[in-house]
Scaffold this active site. Sequence first.
Site, short mmCIF file in Angstrom:
data_model
loop_
_atom_site.label_atom_id
_atom_site.label_comp_id
_atom_site.label_asym_id
_atom_site.label_seq_id
_atom_site.Cartn_x
_atom_site.Cartn_y
_atom_site.Cartn_z
N LYS A 1 -5.29 1.68 12.92
CA LYS A 1 -3.86 1.39 13.08
C LYS A 1 -3.12 1.92 11.86
O LYS A 1 -3.41 1.56 10.73
CB LYS A 1 -3.59 -0.10 13.20
N GLU B 1 -8.58 -4.89 0.85
CA GLU B 1 -8.05 -4.30 -0.39
C GLU B 1 -6.59 -4.69 -0.45
O GLU B 1 -5.77 -4.17 0.29
CB GLU B 1 -8.25 -2.78 -0.38
N CYS C 1 -0.95 0.35 -5.32
CA CYS C 1 -1.44 -1.01 -5.55
C CYS C 1 -2.16 -1.17 -6.87
O CYS C 1 -2.16 -2.25 -7.46
CB CYS C 1 -2.36 -1.42 -4.40
N GLU D 1 3.65 -8.69 -7.59
CA GLU D 1 3.61 -7.25 -7.35
C GLU D 1 4.97 -6.78 -6.84
O GLU D 1 5.39 -7.16 -5.75
CB GLU D 1 2.52 -6.92 -6.34
#
Length: 483
Positions: free
Chosen positions: A175, A250, A284, A383
């Site tokens: 996806k 992750e 990331c 983040e």
Amino acid sequence: MSYETRLFINGEYCNSSSGETVAIYNPTDESLVTDKVQVASEADIDRAVDAAKAAYPAWRQLAGHKRAKCMNKLADLLEANAEKLAKLESIAMGQPITVAKRMVLGPAALWRYYAGYAGKVAGESYPPDEDGYYKLVQYEPFGVCAGICAWNGSHTLAAWKMAPAMATGNVFILKSSEKSPLGLAAYGEYIKEAGFPPGVINIVAGAGPVGAMLASHMQISKIAFTGSAPSGRAVQQAATKSNMKKVTLELGGKSPALIFEDADMTNAVFHTADGFLRNSGQVCVASSRVLVQESIAQEYVKKVKEAYENAAKVMGDPAKAETAFGPLADKKQFDRVMGFLKDGKAEGVEVLTGGDRLGDKGTFVQPTVLLNPSLTSKVYTDEIFGPVISVRTFKDEDDAIKLANNTTYGLGSTIYTSDMARALRVAGKVESGTVAINSSWAGSPQTPFGGYKQSGYGRESGIEGLKNYMQPKTIHINMNLKK
């Protein structure tokens, strides 16, 4: 430029059975790119799973060198079409064309790396000892696997998930992200040309609900997810509540950069500026918490301010070759980053440079340096996923390690020093899955990638990535039977 917007199931392109679509806007000027991207329905996912299940027995039994041939051919096609794929990525999420092209060529190398393992996964044997049993361990594929990609590095994430699965004889449903589906949608024609049998690889698109369908599907045995921590928890919960499928996560990061007083200052500034700003900070593993030893802090702050001001001058239209840094992926991401900056200013966080929108259109945010936010400030703990770093100081090595580990994340870290003994000593004490010394993070097909703590678990890339697509089976043979 034409765009493939359909699903790719059982070796053919098709429209969603529900007719649902999603629109893509160019973040450079927020103009409509296409509103025809097909969103997979539950029936479409079922059809993709059925196609994968049907293809699995023959693909699993196919000789390794024949699987490798398909994989290497796909790598060739990715390289041959790198320019086209880069443009598709750039127009969807604003990645500068020069960066986007590298983000296609790197995955081609990953496909070749894992192709080298096809047919070479060995088992183990142990001779009978006093128990009289001959013991075998063999490694088998899971069967139908799925992957959910984030939008900031579609091709890399797709290769990390699909290539080791293909090498070990699994079949796959991938996806793409609803923010950047165009590049992966184009894979269908390459998959066919590379010789993969129908159903071995299926590509679908859609937002969170489609990912939830994959995570909860009773016939999918393994799923790999890259994205935010909250979404990762949802994937894990859905996997647990359904068929206890194996999960690799992750997730996010708030990585530290530790700059010691003996560091090469020019190198440290470059990597915490240009290196960090790759993909406009939408990485990331990017080190967004910069920790500088007190004795060199004044010099560093002066130079990094200049570097970020210069970076703003080469931020612009990602379609141009001279552009180094592009816009954020979309309006939602832009609003998120601007919200962090607004909240930080309200808390009294000092903005050394940047801190606002760049230009009067598009989703550009100025490269920003924040000074001395509190340890509890959200700009320091959460983040941001944009072109924003926070700079604080430390006294000594122990203080640096304490500050570096003061986070719920543990994806990456970077260390800048001329003392290699200290570099290795600190690397061993920092709680993160990856450590870069005197550099911002750079991946390699040979090494694993993944995080500690709430940055997820399991690894992608390297041999560890291969292991995530195999399950061991133990066979004991009783050698004591008499004729």
